[in-house]
Design an enzyme around this catalytic site. Structure first.
Site, PDB file in Angstrom:
ATOM      1  N   LYS A  34       0.844  -1.185   0.000  1.00 25.11           N
ATOM      2  CA  LYS A  34       0.000   0.000   0.000  1.00 25.11           C
ATOM      3  C   LYS A  34       0.882   1.239   0.000  1.00 25.11           C
ATOM      4  CE  LYS A  34      -1.746   1.745   3.839  1.00 25.11           C
ATOM      5  NZ  LYS A  34      -1.400   3.194   3.888  1.00 25.11           N
ATOM      6  N   LYS A  63      -7.829   7.801  -1.493  1.00 24.15           N
ATOM      7  CA  LYS A  63      -9.126   8.237  -0.961  1.00 24.15           C
ATOM      8  C   LYS A  63      -9.667   9.445  -1.741  1.00 24.15           C
ATOM      9  CE  LYS A  63      -8.125   6.561   3.711  1.00 24.15           C
ATOM     10  NZ  LYS A  63      -6.686   6.249   3.540  1.00 24.15           N
TER      11      LYS A  63
END
Length: 233
Positions: A34, A63
């Protein structure tokens, strides 16, 4: 999907040099990484491309949330980078724009429901009525309606979400802490075995691995726990 592919190690470090050293230390123990804000804004996007070119899977944790056109154009470019997963906040309009932009690319879009660092008090303070579980449920339903590839949520809501999204979509759970590990700033945490049993397909683990004295051993231990949990379920 093998147990090792279910572990996503968060490269939550301040520089690409540190990230490169961590990837080198982890070697073949980790195949999925990630990359979030901290590293992305320190040259991590180019590093993400390099990792993908080397055969690693990359979960780009951005996001996204903006007007439809901006989300769509961002997703189009991210899809060209060879990323495996991308997060955006699970707002219906943004999700629909992202799904259309990613169509045919193979990029798995993940809707972020409620951050694992937030509890009911935090949501109330932010102006959301109800509790975290109710909001997660609604966001998951909207993600399915939009055609998203999966959901990011706390493992505490994994069973609820799995029942909504079905067996095939990705269910990614951050806030994973092996038994005995510190919770740090996470408020809704769970062990790897319990998260798998609850329905998670992928587990995001950062500090328990990258801050370990032996990151490779820490990652191997989590993979072993995932293997046992998958066999038991």
């Amino acid at each position: 999907m093998g147990a090792r592919e279910r572990l996503i190690v968060g490269l939550d470090v301040p520089t690409v040099d540190e990230a490169e050293r961590m990837v080198s230390r982890l070697g073949d123990s980790v195949s999925f990484y990630k990359i979030g804000y901290q590293l992305a804004f320190a040259g991590g996007l180019s590093f993400a491309r390099e990792l993908a070119a080397d055969g690693k899977q990359i979960f780009l944790d951005m996001k996204l949330l903006d007007i439809d056109n901006t989300v769509a154009k961002g997703v189009e470019n991210i899809a060209k980078m060879g990323m495996s997963m991308l997060t955006l906040h699970a707002y219906p309009k943004a999700m629909r724009a992202a799904v259309e932009a990613a169509n045919g690319s193979g990029l798995c879009l993940l809707g972020v429901t409620v951050l694992t660092s937030m509890d009911n008090h935090d949501l109330e303070e932010a102006g959301y009525p109800g509790d975290a579980q109710a909001l997660v449920k609604r966001r998951a339903e909207q993600a399915v309606e939009a055609g998203m590839g999966g959901i990011v949520c706390s493992a505490a809501e994994a069973t609820l979400v799995r029942n909504i999204i079905g067996p095939d979509k990705a269910l990614v759970t951050p806030g994973i802490r092996p038994a005995g590990a510190a919770a740090d700033d996470q408020k809704r945490v769970m062990t790897p075995a319990l998260a798998i049993a609850a329905g998670a397909s992928h587990l995001v683990v950062a500090r328990p691995v990258i801050r370990s004295e032996d990151p490779k051993a820490a990652a191997d231990g989590i993979v072993s726990e995932i293997e046992s949990a998958v066999a038991a379920n």
